[in-house]
Design a protein around this motif. Structure first.
Motif, short mmCIF file in Angstrom:
data_model
loop_
_atom_site.label_atom_id
_atom_site.label_comp_id
_atom_site.label_asym_id
_atom_site.label_seq_id
_atom_site.Cartn_x
_atom_site.Cartn_y
_atom_site.Cartn_z
N ASN A 1 0.83 -1.22 0.00
CA ASN A 1 0.00 0.00 0.00
C ASN A 1 0.87 1.27 0.00
O ASN A 1 0.34 2.37 0.00
CB ASN A 1 -1.00 0.00 1.17
N ALA B 1 3.21 4.15 -1.59
CA ALA B 1 3.29 4.75 -2.92
C ALA B 1 4.63 4.43 -3.59
O ALA B 1 4.69 4.15 -4.79
CB ALA B 1 3.09 6.25 -2.80
N GLU C 1 -8.47 1.72 -2.77
CA GLU C 1 -8.20 3.01 -2.10
C GLU C 1 -7.44 3.97 -3.02
O GLU C 1 -7.69 5.16 -3.05
CB GLU C 1 -7.45 2.77 -0.79
N ARG C 2 -6.49 3.40 -3.78
CA ARG C 2 -5.73 4.24 -4.72
C ARG C 2 -6.67 4.82 -5.78
O ARG C 2 -6.55 5.99 -6.16
CB ARG C 2 -4.63 3.41 -5.40
N CYS C 3 -7.63 4.00 -6.23
CA CYS C 3 -8.60 4.49 -7.23
C CYS C 3 -9.44 5.62 -6.63
O CYS C 3 -9.70 6.63 -7.29
CB CYS C 3 -9.52 3.36 -7.68
N ALA C 4 -9.85 5.45 -5.37
CA ALA C 4 -10.67 6.49 -4.72
C ALA C 4 -9.90 7.80 -4.64
O ALA C 4 -10.46 8.88 -4.85
CB ALA C 4 -11.10 6.03 -3.34
N GLU C 5 -8.60 7.70 -4.36
CA GLU C 5 -7.75 8.92 -4.31
C GLU C 5 -7.66 9.58 -5.69
O GLU C 5 -7.83 10.79 -5.82
CB GLU C 5 -6.34 8.56 -3.88
N GLN C 6 -7.43 8.75 -6.71
CA GLN C 6 -7.29 9.27 -8.09
C GLN C 6 -8.57 9.92 -8.55
O GLN C 6 -8.57 10.96 -9.20
CB GLN C 6 -6.98 8.12 -9.04
N GLU C 7 -9.69 9.27 -8.20
CA GLU C 7 -11.02 9.73 -8.61
C GLU C 7 -11.26 11.18 -8.18
O GLU C 7 -11.83 11.98 -8.91
CB GLU C 7 -12.01 8.79 -7.90
N SER C 8 -10.74 11.50 -6.97
CA SER C 8 -10.99 12.84 -6.43
C SER C 8 -10.25 13.92 -7.22
O SER C 8 -10.51 15.10 -7.05
CB SER C 8 -10.58 12.88 -4.95
N LEU C 9 -9.32 13.50 -8.11
CA LEU C 9 -8.59 14.49 -8.92
C LEU C 9 -9.40 14.95 -10.13
O LEU C 9 -9.06 15.93 -10.78
CB LEU C 9 -7.26 13.88 -9.41
N TRP D 1 -13.01 10.17 -14.72
CA TRP D 1 -13.60 9.93 -13.39
C TRP D 1 -14.39 8.62 -13.42
O TRP D 1 -14.23 7.76 -12.56
CB TRP D 1 -14.52 11.09 -12.98
#
Ligand SMILES: NC(=O)C1=CN([C@@H]2O[C@H](COP(=O)(O)OP(=O)(O)OC[C@H]3O[C@@H](n4cnc5c(N)ncnc54)[C@H](O)[C@@H]3O)[C@@H](O)[C@H]2O)[C@@H](O)CC1
Ligand SMILES: Nc1ncnc2c1ncn2[C@@H]1O[C@H](COP(=O)(O)OP(=O)(O)O)[C@@H](O)[C@H]1O
Length: 324
Positions: free
Chosen positions: A138, A140, A174-182, A190
């Motif tokens: 997990n 980076a 979780e990484r996808c959720a972080e990216q999504e917020s961009l 998105w």
């Protein structure tokens, strides 16, 4: 769509490597292991002995005091070095250049192990990540190093059990959720990242292990060996449902293998075949098959309740002979 293809006895027989008349210990392949931390020396012993019992011609283990002593006593043919030496050693110089590195069996999730995992990820040879090494997925910097390895075509193998697989899937969700917020929700990117995140969050390594193995392989750009009653081997490539992606499954296993330390034996087994120069998917499938066959033979000879990781190790040569 993920398709399953059985990897059985005939496949294992066809995959088994044969020695050349003029082979030497270096041409057969050097396997390096970073295993057996102070808390779990036994795991390092089991993985090292397994690697030395099979195809690799030369095994070097980087480990701590207790495992070092036990490995030297059990199999003095294994070269044992201190973990720090892995950080300073030139891994590119012939003839001792490794053809595979195995990391993680019996490593604890501490700073020393993290430094070794990051160093192993930089070595430009196939890398097998097991046990404690999977606890860093997990991070980076670890994910970035895996992506770089995949881009540069330096293969990686991950060998999770169902619990570790669930954590690998969760980390990707979780990484996808972080990216999504961009992205703005109206942006097609998105939607793509959001759906990918949902797919990873919903995946279940026990209910659909083939799909889980395929998703993990793709997320980490690595071959995934998802261990369990049956073991599933997936290369990367399954991105979306419309892809036709084949996952190999080995059904030779037995519940006699459900015993502490058998996964460490498997990691060494796979590492040994990878070090011999076999293609990654074949090395993993053959390793899984022989490990399962060894468990089965040990169970038949000793009674399934009495199989231990040490006994699986003992039966590996008989498993190899059973394919002759
Ligand atoms: N003799 C030794 O030195 C041994 C050391 N080992 C090493 O010790 C470290 C920690 O391993 P542990 O065995 O303590 O624990 P694990 O890291 O295997 O398990 C941690 C958690 O994962 C879950 N889990 C484990 N197996 C699962 C499964 N099949 N399905 C679903 N969930 C599962 C459980 O919730 C468990 O608490 C690893 O690096 C491992 O290589 C183990 O291999 C056991 C033997
Ligand atoms: N019920 C089962 N049937 C067949 N094989 C099993 C079963 N349970 C566990 N195994 C095998 O035993 C090994 C256990 O590995 P792992 O969970 O990593 O244990 P450890 O960390 O203690 O070494 C894997 O190869 C897995 O496929």
């Amino acid at each position: 769509m993920v398709l399953e293809k059985q990897f059985g006895e005939a496949d294992a027989r066809a995959a088994l490597p044969h020695l050349k008349f003029d082979d030497n210990k270096f041409t057969r392949g050097m396997c390096e292991l970073i295993v057996g931390g102070p808390e779990f020396p036994g795991a390092g012993v089991l993985a090292s002995l397994a690697a030395n019992s099979l195809a690799a011609g030369y095994v070097t283990t980087y480990t701590w005091k207790d495992a070092a002593r036990a490995i030297r006593a059990k199999q003095p043919s294994i070269v044992v070095r201190k973990p720090k030496e892995f950080l300073t050693r030139d891994h590119t110089a012939a003839p001792g250049k490794p053809k595979a590195v195995v990391i993680g069996c019996g490593l604890s999730p501490d700073d020393e192990a993290a430094e070794l995992v990051l160093a192993a990820l930089q070595v430009e040879v196939p890398l097998v990540m097991d046990g404690g090494a999977l606890a860093f997925m997990n991070r980076a910097d670890v994910k970035e190093a895996l992506v770089t390895r995949a881009k540069n075509k330096f293969p990686t193998v991950l060998t999770p059990h169902a619990g570790e697989a669930a954590r690998l899937l969760k980390a990707e969700a979780e990484r996808c959720a972080e990216q999504e917020s961009l992205f703005d929700t109206s942006d097609p990117s998105w939607q793509w990242v959001h759906e990918r995140g949902e797919q990873y969050a919903a995946a279940d390594p026990k209910a659909d292990p083939a799909q889980a193995a395929a998703l993990i392989a793709n997320a980490y750009g690595a071959v995934c060996v998802l261990k369990g009653p049956d073991t599933y081997i997936s290369v990367p490539g399954f991105v979306q449902e419309s892809d036709e992606h084949t996952v190999l499954v080995v059904t030779e296993g037995t519940p006699a293998l459900a015993k502490a330390g058998t996964g460490d034996v498997l990691a060494g087994t796979i590492g040994s075949f990878v070090a011999s120069g076999m293609a990654l998917e074949a090395a993993c499938s053959l390793g899984v098959f022989l490990h399962a066959r060894a468990g089965r033979l040990a169970g038949e000879a000793l009674g399934e309740l009495c199989v231990t990781a040490e006994r699986v190790l003992h039966y590996i040569p008989k498993a190899v002979c059973s394919l002759a």
